[in-house]
Design an enzyme around this catalytic site. Structure first.
Site, mmCIF file in Angstrom:
data_model
loop_
_atom_site.group_PDB
_atom_site.id
_atom_site.type_symbol
_atom_site.label_atom_id
_atom_site.label_comp_id
_atom_site.label_asym_id
_atom_site.label_seq_id
_atom_site.Cartn_x
_atom_site.Cartn_y
_atom_site.Cartn_z
ATOM 1 N N GLU A 49 41.503 33.400 39.139
ATOM 2 C CA GLU A 49 42.788 33.970 39.499
ATOM 3 C C GLU A 49 42.706 35.358 39.155
ATOM 4 O O GLU A 49 42.720 35.701 37.991
ATOM 5 C CB GLU A 49 43.757 33.152 38.544
ATOM 6 C CG GLU A 49 44.237 31.946 39.157
ATOM 7 C CD GLU A 49 45.297 31.288 37.978
ATOM 8 O OE1 GLU A 49 45.741 31.782 37.444
ATOM 9 O OE2 GLU A 49 45.388 29.856 38.385
ATOM 10 N N ASP A 60 55.514 36.387 31.768
ATOM 11 C CA ASP A 60 54.307 36.450 30.952
ATOM 12 C C ASP A 60 54.687 36.837 29.461
ATOM 13 O O ASP A 60 55.686 37.391 29.262
ATOM 14 C CB ASP A 60 53.489 37.489 31.652
ATOM 15 C CG ASP A 60 52.789 37.007 32.828
ATOM 16 O OD1 ASP A 60 52.193 36.106 32.838
ATOM 17 O OD2 ASP A 60 52.938 37.929 33.813
#
EC number: 4.2.1.20
Length: 263
Positions: A49, A60
């Site tokens: 990823e 995040d």
């Protein structure tokens, strides 16, 4: 068959679960970031990823936010992130690469241009966290038409009414977010995750991979034992942010991969 489909078929034939590693492209700088990415397959990573640095990464936690800031300050952009894939493909044509991030950089480049460039670079999948199923015409449908898997996130708040919508145009695998909230915070609890994975698998034939809150080889093993694989991101990115050598980062990644493969 896509590289992602082929990878899961090969793992299933070996009786193994998948290990997926997330790193931020360009962290801490272009050269070292690329060195780490190139080393991931040999460290046991089944799917890479590749984070696309963005100025406003709302999903995040601090660890990934700081990684994005380091990458942006070092000059990383979408073109250089695609260059990572092109460089890896010179020596590895089998490890799937999934780009993960936010829609804005893709929109700014232009969806058609981005998808053409992504196909040419050898990108296999996209995870775009701020595009819900209601926006599938924006990117999901065009991506799949070009042969790029569009991987959707399911979360603890994705109830039975919402789940079919989430699964509707998903391909490659389903990414189950094991904790409520942002990346890098709470630890995944196997007892809580197992019934959720089973619920998703009852609705789809796609592999279900679990991420968020997995920080150790033992945790990777435990999660992989009740899913089709495990994703680790923040714990790896922390090592990079702490300035550890490429060799030490990859040794840690290998320990996580070994754990997941035991699952």
């Amino acid at each position: 068959m896509s590289r992602i489909d082929a990878k899961f078929a090969a793992l299933q034939a070996e009786g193994k679960k998948a290990f997926v590693a997330y790193v931020m492209a360009g962290d801490p700088d272009y050269a070292k970031g690329l060195e780490i990415v190139k080393g991931l397959p040999a460290a046991g990573v089944d799917i890479i990823e590749l984070g696309m640095p963005f100025t406003d990464p709302m999903a995040d936690g601090t660890t990934i936010q700081l990684a994005g800031q380091r990458a942006l300050e070092a000059g990383q952009d979408l073109e250089k992130t695609l260059a990572y894939a092109r460089e890896l493909r010179k020596e590895d044509d089998t490890t799937p690469i999934v780009m993960m991030g936010y829609y804005n950089p893709i929109y700014s480049r232009g969806v058609d241009a981005f998808l053409d460039d992504a196909v040419a670079a050898g990108i296999d999948g996209l995870i775009v966290v701020d595009l819900p199923p209601e926006e599938d015409e924006e990117l999901c449908i065009p991506a799949q038409a070009k042969g790029i898997n569009f991987i959707r996130l399911a979360t603890p708040t994705t109830d039975d009414k919402r789940l079919p919508k989430v699964l509707q145009n998903t391909s490659g695998f389903v990414y189950y977010v094991s904790v409520t909230g942002i990346t890098g915070t709470a630890e995944a609890q196997t007892a809580e995750v197992a019934p959720e994975v089973a619920r998703i698998k009852s609705q789809t034939d796609l592999p279900v991979i679990v991420g968020f809150g997995i920080k150790t080889p033992d945790a990777a093993e435990a999660i992989a034992s009740i899913a089709d694989g495990a994703v680790v991101g923040s714990a790896i990115v922390e090592k990079i942010g702490a300035g550890e050598s490429t060799a030490d980062v990859l040794a840690f990644v290998k320990s996580l991969a070994d754990g997941a493969h035991r699952g």
